[in-house]
Design a protein around this motif. Structure first.
Motif, mmCIF file in Angstrom:
data_model
loop_
_atom_site.group_PDB
_atom_site.id
_atom_site.type_symbol
_atom_site.label_atom_id
_atom_site.label_comp_id
_atom_site.label_asym_id
_atom_site.label_seq_id
_atom_site.Cartn_x
_atom_site.Cartn_y
_atom_site.Cartn_z
ATOM 1 N N VAL A 1 -0.131 -35.052 -12.885
ATOM 2 C CA VAL A 1 -0.308 -33.764 -12.188
ATOM 3 C C VAL A 1 -1.158 -32.824 -13.051
ATOM 4 O O VAL A 1 -0.769 -31.699 -13.335
ATOM 5 C CB VAL A 1 1.057 -33.115 -11.859
ATOM 6 C CG1 VAL A 1 1.708 -33.781 -10.699
ATOM 7 C CG2 VAL A 1 1.979 -33.118 -13.080
ATOM 8 N N LYS A 2 -2.290 -33.274 -13.457
ATOM 9 C CA LYS A 2 -3.154 -32.468 -14.327
ATOM 10 C C LYS A 2 -3.862 -31.392 -13.500
ATOM 11 O O LYS A 2 -4.365 -31.650 -12.415
ATOM 12 C CB LYS A 2 -4.142 -33.361 -15.061
ATOM 13 C CG LYS A 2 -3.469 -34.296 -16.055
ATOM 14 C CD LYS A 2 -4.473 -35.098 -16.840
ATOM 15 C CE LYS A 2 -3.787 -35.973 -17.884
ATOM 16 N NZ LYS A 2 -2.893 -36.961 -17.306
ATOM 17 N N LYS A 3 -3.899 -30.178 -14.082
ATOM 18 C CA LYS A 3 -4.466 -29.030 -13.390
ATOM 19 C C LYS A 3 -5.390 -28.251 -14.316
ATOM 20 O O LYS A 3 -5.360 -28.406 -15.539
ATOM 21 C CB LYS A 3 -3.347 -28.090 -12.889
ATOM 22 C CG LYS A 3 -2.448 -28.679 -11.821
ATOM 23 C CD LYS A 3 -1.432 -27.629 -11.364
ATOM 24 C CE LYS A 3 -0.560 -28.156 -10.228
ATOM 25 N NZ LYS A 3 0.378 -27.100 -9.741
ATOM 26 N N LEU A 4 -6.178 -27.389 -13.685
ATOM 27 C CA LEU A 4 -7.014 -26.434 -14.413
ATOM 28 C C LEU A 4 -6.850 -25.086 -13.735
ATOM 29 O O LEU A 4 -7.039 -24.967 -12.526
ATOM 30 C CB LEU A 4 -8.485 -26.872 -14.395
ATOM 31 C CG LEU A 4 -9.492 -25.911 -15.025
ATOM 32 C CD1 LEU A 4 -9.195 -25.685 -16.507
ATOM 33 C CD2 LEU A 4 -10.920 -26.435 -14.847
ATOM 34 N N HIS A 5 -6.471 -24.065 -14.525
ATOM 35 C CA HIS A 5 -6.260 -22.719 -14.002
ATOM 36 C C HIS A 5 -7.271 -21.756 -14.612
ATOM 37 O O HIS A 5 -7.638 -21.870 -15.782
ATOM 38 C CB HIS A 5 -4.854 -22.210 -14.324
ATOM 39 C CG HIS A 5 -3.776 -22.844 -13.499
ATOM 40 N ND1 HIS A 5 -2.442 -22.486 -13.616
ATOM 41 C CD2 HIS A 5 -3.824 -23.790 -12.528
ATOM 42 C CE1 HIS A 5 -1.716 -23.202 -12.770
ATOM 43 N NE2 HIS A 5 -2.527 -24.000 -12.111
ATOM 44 N N LEU A 6 -7.674 -20.757 -13.790
ATOM 45 C CA LEU A 6 -8.528 -19.670 -14.269
ATOM 46 C C LEU A 6 -7.812 -18.351 -13.977
ATOM 47 O O LEU A 6 -7.389 -18.102 -12.843
ATOM 48 C CB LEU A 6 -9.890 -19.685 -13.574
ATOM 49 C CG LEU A 6 -10.887 -18.612 -14.021
ATOM 50 C CD1 LEU A 6 -11.322 -18.840 -15.460
ATOM 51 C CD2 LEU A 6 -12.112 -18.599 -13.101
ATOM 52 N N TYR A 7 -7.651 -17.521 -15.018
ATOM 53 C CA TYR A 7 -6.929 -16.252 -14.895
ATOM 54 C C TYR A 7 -7.848 -15.083 -15.214
ATOM 55 O O TYR A 7 -8.796 -15.203 -15.999
ATOM 56 C CB TYR A 7 -5.741 -16.203 -15.871
ATOM 57 C CG TYR A 7 -4.628 -17.166 -15.564
ATOM 58 C CD1 TYR A 7 -3.538 -16.778 -14.781
ATOM 59 C CD2 TYR A 7 -4.656 -18.473 -16.063
ATOM 60 C CE1 TYR A 7 -2.514 -17.667 -14.507
ATOM 61 C CE2 TYR A 7 -3.635 -19.367 -15.788
ATOM 62 C CZ TYR A 7 -2.557 -18.953 -15.005
ATOM 63 O OH TYR A 7 -1.544 -19.834 -14.726
ATOM 64 N N LYS A 8 -7.519 -13.933 -14.611
ATOM 65 C CA LYS A 8 -8.155 -12.669 -14.974
ATOM 66 C C LYS A 8 -7.267 -11.976 -16.000
ATOM 67 O O LYS A 8 -6.067 -11.866 -15.820
ATOM 68 C CB LYS A 8 -8.323 -11.772 -13.750
ATOM 69 C CG LYS A 8 -8.932 -10.410 -14.073
ATOM 70 C CD LYS A 8 -9.026 -9.533 -12.835
ATOM 71 C CE LYS A 8 -9.596 -8.155 -13.182
ATOM 72 N NZ LYS A 8 -9.668 -7.286 -11.982
ATOM 73 N N ILE A 9 -7.897 -11.507 -17.104
ATOM 74 C CA ILE A 9 -7.163 -10.783 -18.144
ATOM 75 C C ILE A 9 -7.352 -9.288 -17.929
ATOM 76 O O ILE A 9 -8.482 -8.812 -17.814
ATOM 77 C CB ILE A 9 -7.659 -11.167 -19.548
ATOM 78 C CG1 ILE A 9 -7.617 -12.694 -19.751
ATOM 79 C CG2 ILE A 9 -6.843 -10.464 -20.619
ATOM 80 C CD1 ILE A 9 -8.183 -13.140 -21.085
ATOM 81 N N SER A 10 -6.263 -8.547 -17.875
ATOM 82 C CA SER A 10 -6.314 -7.094 -17.709
ATOM 83 C C SER A 10 -5.376 -6.449 -18.720
ATOM 84 O O SER A 10 -4.394 -7.060 -19.142
ATOM 85 C CB SER A 10 -5.892 -6.688 -16.294
ATOM 86 O OG SER A 10 -6.711 -7.305 -15.325
ATOM 87 N N PRO A 11 -5.664 -5.190 -19.096
ATOM 88 C CA PRO A 11 -4.730 -4.495 -20.000
ATOM 89 C C PRO A 11 -3.392 -4.294 -19.312
ATOM 90 O O PRO A 11 -3.336 -3.977 -18.119
ATOM 91 C CB PRO A 11 -5.421 -3.145 -20.264
ATOM 92 C CG PRO A 11 -6.831 -3.323 -19.815
ATOM 93 C CD PRO A 11 -6.826 -4.354 -18.753
ATOM 94 N N ALA A 12 -2.319 -4.477 -20.053
ATOM 95 C CA ALA A 12 -0.991 -4.253 -19.490
ATOM 96 C C ALA A 12 -0.754 -2.762 -19.340
ATOM 97 O O ALA A 12 -1.176 -1.958 -20.176
ATOM 98 C CB ALA A 12 0.083 -4.869 -20.395
ATOM 99 N N MET A 13 -0.103 -2.372 -18.249
ATOM 100 C CA MET A 13 0.212 -0.970 -18.031
ATOM 101 C C MET A 13 1.281 -0.529 -19.026
ATOM 102 O O MET A 13 2.169 -1.296 -19.389
ATOM 103 C CB MET A 13 0.724 -0.753 -16.607
ATOM 104 C CG MET A 13 -0.289 -1.145 -15.531
ATOM 105 S SD MET A 13 -1.811 -0.183 -15.630
ATOM 106 C CE MET A 13 -1.199 1.410 -15.125
ATOM 107 N N SER A 14 1.185 0.730 -19.458
ATOM 108 C CA SER A 14 2.164 1.251 -20.420
ATOM 109 C C SER A 14 3.544 1.316 -19.774
ATOM 110 O O SER A 14 3.673 1.665 -18.617
ATOM 111 C CB SER A 14 1.756 2.647 -20.878
ATOM 112 O OG SER A 14 0.481 2.603 -21.488
#
Length: 588
Positions: free
Chosen positions: A575-588
């Protein structure tokens, strides 16, 4: 119905003029009350003819300045006006004398025969007295439009001049910035060379001290060894016993001196590291400078400001794809290496099918994959179009590949190495850091020219030899921090390569750590394989966050050059996968 009395009203005034009109100027205020009175003066400011009676009220009661001049005649003022054929009927070439309101058409005597049944056919000579105010309004509107047209022309000329000046200014500003950067680098180089020389002087002094001490020890050993040989060969048993007892203390003294010398380590080589801001500039290539068009509001869409501080982030899944066997694949793909090109394309190394693949932002394949002759391990992008792949084309090798804008991958060079390299990352534009297996040196360095060096003189690594994929490394360039994961020890080691210090990071969230990469703001992202998650760390070992993944056994990870995208793949069986994520600053 309008009067259709066909009278050539202009003929009485035409005289002997051919193609010209003789016009008697009347007092315009009087004309408004249907009184015909010859004008004697003309107001230039109001563009109005006046009789003597109307002159004084005009100057007294009408606002504004009034430049009053005499008309060209006291009783009549004849103006010869060439209408340029506009007063002639285009169809019959006769003088225009009527206007058909029904058809909005100027008519001559011949036209009137056609329009005789129209409801409103006006004789121009009778209705023209009321036209002057409309014509004056038309004149003022035309003057206004003319002025606006002049403004348009001036604006065009100014804009063109501004563009030419802008290009000259842009060139000057870029040259100024280039000179400042060159000057800055020259100053940094001189400072760096000075520091290196000072360090060399201090180290050379220590080297010579060690050399002198070692020479004395060696001289003493030569004497003792020479005497020992004589006693062994020619001495009596009593002499041998006495010498043996004496030499026990002597040997302790010599061994103590040798131990002192062993503790003294020297820096046999020096390297230079560049901050991430500089290497990012090189990776951007010709895109490092953006054009700002103020009129169209073109702006530089800079990366999100995550690079200045170590802060938590949030991950949003953009794309998830399964990795099935396709095309000429012999096995289901296993991605053992990932990295981003500066333009955002993703590079993946397929270990099982011995390929290098280019993917777009939807994780779709671009171009034709490059086929290796043997198993590749890991990949790193070292410039805007150059990749380094460990293991490809021969097990003890590093392959340099070139990637074109049309996704063509070409082998440019193959470097034979003395160790078996697994993971690879950038330390500087010319040096990479590599992890090894079946080698007592778990992490080594290699230049783009193929020169291999070690960290042994400044860093102390775990005293173990890693096998297979039991460890991986990455490097945070701006902080000179080397990161080594130890899968079986569930530990992430962090080394300060300048000061030679280190720390071991263990945590319940770090279980069988595998791939690692630099994160936003001089941080580190590590795959926690058995926790099916990503752990976010500072270079001091503080955990900023953990991110569970919708995949089992995350294996390899990378972050885009602008720190806005993260790619991760796994090593789960079947079950090999490839994921792409968006990185955003975490809210305070």
């Amino acid at each position: 119905m309008a009067s259709k009395r066909f009278v050539d009203s202009n003929r009485d005034n035409a005289g002997d003029f051919n193609g010209e009109s003789a016009v008697t100027q009347s007092c315009e205020p009087c004309m408004k009350t249907n009184i015909s009175k010859t004008a004697t003066v003309f107001c230039k400011d109001c563009d109005e003819y006046l009789c003597d009676t109307c002159k004084n009220p005009h100057t007294v009661y009408k606002p504004g300045q009034h430049n009053i001049v005499n008309s060209q005649g006291s009783k009549s003022s004849s103006v010869i006006l060439d209408m340029k054929g506009m007063d002639k009927c285009h169809e019959h070439a006769r003088e225009i004398e009527f206007f058909c309101q029904d058809h909005s058409k100027l008519c001559c005597l011949s036209c009137v025969l056609i329009h005789r049944k129209c409801d409103q056919l006006d004789e121009i000579a009778k209705v023209s007295r009321q036209t002057r105010p409309e014509l004056q309004a038309l004149k003022h509107s035309l003057i206004k439009l003319q002025s606006e047209a002049d403004d348009f022309l001036a604006d065009c000329k100014q804009s063109e001049t501004g563009l030419n000046e802008s290009i000259a200014k842009i060139s000057s500003e870029v040259d100024t910035m280039k000179d400042r950067i060159i000057k800055l680098f020259e100053e940094a180089k001189q400072k760096l060379i000075s520091e290196a020389k000072q360090f060399k002087i201090a180290d050379v002094k220590r080297i010579r001290n060690k050399r002198d001490a070692s020479l004395k020890v060696k001289e003493e050993l030569n004497k003792v060894l020479s005497m020992c040989c004589v006693v062994l060969d020619s001495g009596t048993p009593s002499q041998q016993y006495i010498y043996s007892e004496l030499m026990k203390e002597k040997r302790k003294t010599i061994e103590s001196a040798m131990d002192d010398q062993r503790k003294i380590k020297f820096l046999s080589t020096m390297t230079v590291s560049f901050p991430k801001q500089v290497t990012s500039l090189l990776e951007m290539g010709s895109n490092s400078i953006k054009l700002n068009c103020v009129g169209n509001k073109t702006v530089d869409t800079s990366p999100i400001s995550l690079s200045s501080q170590s802060k938590p982030v949030t991950l949003k899944l953009l794309v998830s794809v399964d990795l099935p066997k396709t095309g000429d694949d012999k096995e289901k793909p296993f991605l053992s290496g990932l990295d981003f090109l500066p333009d955002g394309r993703l590079v993946a190394v397929d270990n099982f099918n011995m390929k290098c693949i280019i993917l777009n932002e939807r994780l779709q394949r671009l171009g034709t994959p490059y086929k290796f002759k043997s198993i590749p391990q890991s990949v790193v992008c070292v410039s805007h179009d150059t990749l380094c792949v460990t293991g490809g084309g021969g097990y003890k090798t590093v392959c340099l590949l070139s990637v074109s804008t049309d996704n063509t991958i070409t082998l440019t060079r193959k470097i034979n190495t003395t160790s078996l390299f697994i993971s690879i990352c950038c330390m500087s534009p010319s040096h990479m850091v590599v992890s090894t297996h079946y080698d007592p040196r778990p992490v080594r360095m290699i230049s783009v020219d193929g020169v291999e060096t070690d960290f042994d003189h400044i860093l102390t690594f775990p005293k173990k030899t890693y096998q297979g994929d039991e460890s991986a490394c990455t490097y945070v360039q701006s902080k000179n921090t080397l990161v080594l994961t130890d899968q079986l020890a569930h530990t992430v080691f962090m080394y300060d390569t300048v000061n030679g210090t280190s720390r071991a990071v263990t945590n319940e969230n770090i279980q069988e750590p595998r791939g690692a990469c630099p994160g936003p703001g001089d941080t580190v992202l590590v795959c926690s394989k058995d926790k099916h998650s990503i752990v976010h760390l500072t270079i001091h070992g503080t955990i900023l966050g953990t991110y569970p993944l919708d995949m089992k056994f995350p294996y390899i990870i990378c972050v885009s050059k602008d720190s806005t995208r993260l790619a991760v793949s796994n090593c789960a069986e079947g079950v090999k996968k490839l994921h792409l994520y968006k990185i955003s600053p975490a809210m305070s």
